[in-house]
Design a protein around this motif. Structure first.
Motif, PDB file in Angstrom:
ATOM      1  N   ASN A  67       0.628  -0.988   0.189  1.00 38.99           N
ATOM      2  CA  ASN A  67      -0.066  -0.279  -0.028  1.00 38.99           C
ATOM      3  C   ASN A  67       0.663   1.305   0.143  1.00 38.99           C
ATOM      4  O   ASN A  67      -0.050   2.259  -0.221  1.00 38.99           O
ATOM      5  CB  ASN A  67      -1.222   0.120   1.150  1.00 38.99           C
ATOM      6  CG  ASN A  67      -2.014  -1.482   1.095  1.00 38.99           C
ATOM      7  OD1 ASN A  67      -2.432  -1.436   0.003  1.00 38.99           O
ATOM      8  ND2 ASN A  67      -2.175  -1.870   2.465  1.00 38.99           N
ATOM      9  N   HIS A  83      -0.795   3.499  -6.181  1.00 36.36           N
ATOM     10  CA  HIS A  83      -2.168   2.427  -7.108  1.00 36.36           C
ATOM     11  C   HIS A  83      -3.063   2.933  -6.702  1.00 36.36           C
ATOM     12  O   HIS A  83      -3.582   3.835  -5.915  1.00 36.36           O
ATOM     13  CB  HIS A  83      -1.711   1.349  -6.132  1.00 36.36           C
ATOM     14  CG  HIS A  83      -2.424   1.298  -4.934  1.00 36.36           C
ATOM     15  ND1 HIS A  83      -1.430   2.437  -3.137  1.00 36.36           N
ATOM     16  CD2 HIS A  83      -3.521   0.910  -3.750  1.00 36.36           C
ATOM     17  CE1 HIS A  83      -2.346   1.447  -3.009  1.00 36.36           C
ATOM     18  NE2 HIS A  83      -3.430   1.670  -2.293  1.00 36.36           N
ATOM     19  N   ASP A 113      -7.248   1.866  -5.708  1.00 36.14           N
ATOM     20  CA  ASP A 113      -7.538   0.243  -4.653  1.00 36.14           C
ATOM     21  C   ASP A 113      -8.728  -1.266  -5.837  1.00 36.14           C
ATOM     22  O   ASP A 113      -9.205  -0.503  -6.672  1.00 36.14           O
ATOM     23  CB  ASP A 113      -8.382   0.368  -3.824  1.00 36.14           C
ATOM     24  CG  ASP A 113      -7.186   1.212  -2.926  1.00 36.14           C
ATOM     25  OD1 ASP A 113      -6.355   1.180  -2.445  1.00 36.14           O
ATOM     26  OD2 ASP A 113      -8.687   2.403  -2.359  1.00 36.14           O
ATOM     27  N   HIS A 153      -3.133   6.263  -5.038  1.00 36.48           N
ATOM     28  CA  HIS A 153      -2.749   7.410  -3.844  1.00 36.48           C
ATOM     29  C   HIS A 153      -2.042   6.111  -3.418  1.00 36.48           C
ATOM     30  O   HIS A 153      -1.977   5.224  -3.726  1.00 36.48           O
ATOM     31  CB  HIS A 153      -4.268   7.384  -2.575  1.00 36.48           C
ATOM     32  CG  HIS A 153      -4.581   6.100  -2.760  1.00 36.48           C
ATOM     33  ND1 HIS A 153      -5.790   4.622  -3.607  1.00 36.48           N
ATOM     34  CD2 HIS A 153      -4.710   4.827  -1.794  1.00 36.48           C
ATOM     35  CE1 HIS A 153      -5.350   3.698  -4.225  1.00 36.48           C
ATOM     36  NE2 HIS A 153      -5.399   3.773  -2.089  1.00 36.48           N
ATOM     37  N   ARG A 208     -11.236   0.998   6.052  1.00 30.29           N
ATOM     38  CA  ARG A 208     -12.014   1.335   4.531  1.00 30.29           C
ATOM     39  C   ARG A 208     -13.143   0.384   4.251  1.00 30.29           C
ATOM     40  O   ARG A 208     -13.132  -0.174   4.473  1.00 30.29           O
ATOM     41  CB  ARG A 208     -10.983   1.778   3.460  1.00 30.29           C
ATOM     42  CG  ARG A 208     -10.860   1.656   1.789  1.00 30.29           C
ATOM     43  CD  ARG A 208      -9.926   1.339   1.402  1.00 30.29           C
ATOM     44  NE  ARG A 208     -10.402   0.443   0.582  1.00 30.29           N
ATOM     45  CZ  ARG A 208      -9.258  -0.223  -0.169  1.00 30.29           C
ATOM     46  NH1 ARG A 208      -8.288  -0.235   0.250  1.00 30.29           N
ATOM     47  NH2 ARG A 208      -9.879  -2.276  -0.957  1.00 30.29           N
TER      48      ARG A 208
HETATM   49 FE   LIG Z   1      -5.027   1.659  -1.286  1.00 26.46          FE
END
Ligand SMILES: [Fe+2]
Length: 295
Positions: free
Chosen positions: A111, A115, A117, A264, A279
């Motif tokens: 992370n 990338h 999501d 992000h 999330r």
């Molecule tokens: Fe992410």
């Protein structure tokens, strides 16, 4: 409606005031948030003391929640949060930071690469909504890059080159770039590469953006080293400081971003201390391109 949005970065990102996300939203509030997302691509909400249930309820205003299966290597019995919540903390089921050698921890370090999501899914994510429950004392900023600005500022020859390219995305590419190369047969099947257009067009604004992600590791019809050099160049261009917003988290911030328009990454932090970030993910509604039929 008392909702207002103030742009806080020269090219994107809005800060929202006058809304309480712990309560059901009125239809005009939902439309205002959605219009803000279309325009700013990232929205920051401060002081939103919400439960997991409230976070999921707010997220469902914008579409169905994505099924998290296939997006991580955490076994169901080791999960800390209920179905519908993506755990992007550094914590195990016991609430303690994962050990240094934990394979889940090492996998989650991915992370920290730029990338988008779920770009590794055939129907990639629409929005991600990240709530800060416990903020780590050192580092842990999340950075966002506006991929519309990245596209707009390409030279004409590069725009023409990338227009119809199709990339292959897989969690094995992003993690592979960190040296994580060993996967079980089951994981290999789960992380099978999927195809995504490299340039996508936003369904509402009509703006084009570069659909980049560290999960992209190949381009259809291009030799791998050539593809990876091109992707590196594009990533470098699209994440120039002028296109990047750095979010320094305060407890109970909620940040929502449109994965179709931004990339992000999280920055390094003190992994010996908790960082509890939760999330929810709103599923997209269509693939960006056809997949190769599987036998
Ligand atoms: Fe992410």
């Amino acid at each position: 409606m008392s909702l207002s949005i103030r742009q806080i970065h020269p090219v994107f990102v809005g800060e929202v005031a006058g809304i309480d996300l712990s309560k059901p939203l009125a239809p005009d509030e939902v439309s205002a948030v959605e219009a803000g997302m279309d325009r700013y691509a990232v929205l920051v909400f401060h002081d939103q003391k919400i439960t997991d249930e409230q976070q999921m309820a707010f997220s469902r205003h914008f579409g169905n929640l994505e099924d998290a299966r296939g997006g991580n290597i955490t076994k169901p019995e080791d999960k800390r949060l209920q179905v519908g919540m993506n755990d992007v903390s550094n914590l195990g089921r016991d609430g303690q930071p994962l050990s240094r050698e934990s394979r889940v921890r090492l996998f989650n370090l991915g992370n920290m690469l730029w990338h988008s999501d779920s770009s590794f899914r055939t129907i990639p994510a629409k929005y991600s909504l990240l709530s800060a429950r416990v903020v780590n004392p050192v580092g842990g900023n999340t950075e966002f890059a506006d991929m519309r600005a990245g596209y707009d500022t390409l030279d004409p020859a590069t725009k023409a080159l990338v227009e119809d390219l199709v990339c292959e995305h897989s969690l094995m590419y992003s993690r592979g770039s960190l040296g994580m190369l060993d996967y079980s047969d089951e994981e290999r099947a789960m992380f099978r590469p999927v195809r995504q257009r490299l340039v996508r067009t936003h369904p509402v604004s009509g703006r084009k953006s570069l659909y980049l992600s560290s999960h992209a590791g190949a381009i259809v019809g291009m030799p791998t080293p050539e593809a990876r050099i091109l992707l590196r160049d594009l990533n470098e261009h699209a994440t120039r400081p002028e296109f990047v917003y750095v979010h320094t988290w305060r407890p109970w911030d909620l940040v929502v971003w449109d994965n179709r328009q931004v990339m992000h990454r999280v920055r390094r932090y003190d992994e010996g201390q908790p960082r509890d970030m939760r999330r929810t993910t709103v599923a997209g509604d269509a693939p960006t391109t056809a997949q190769v039929p599987t036998a």
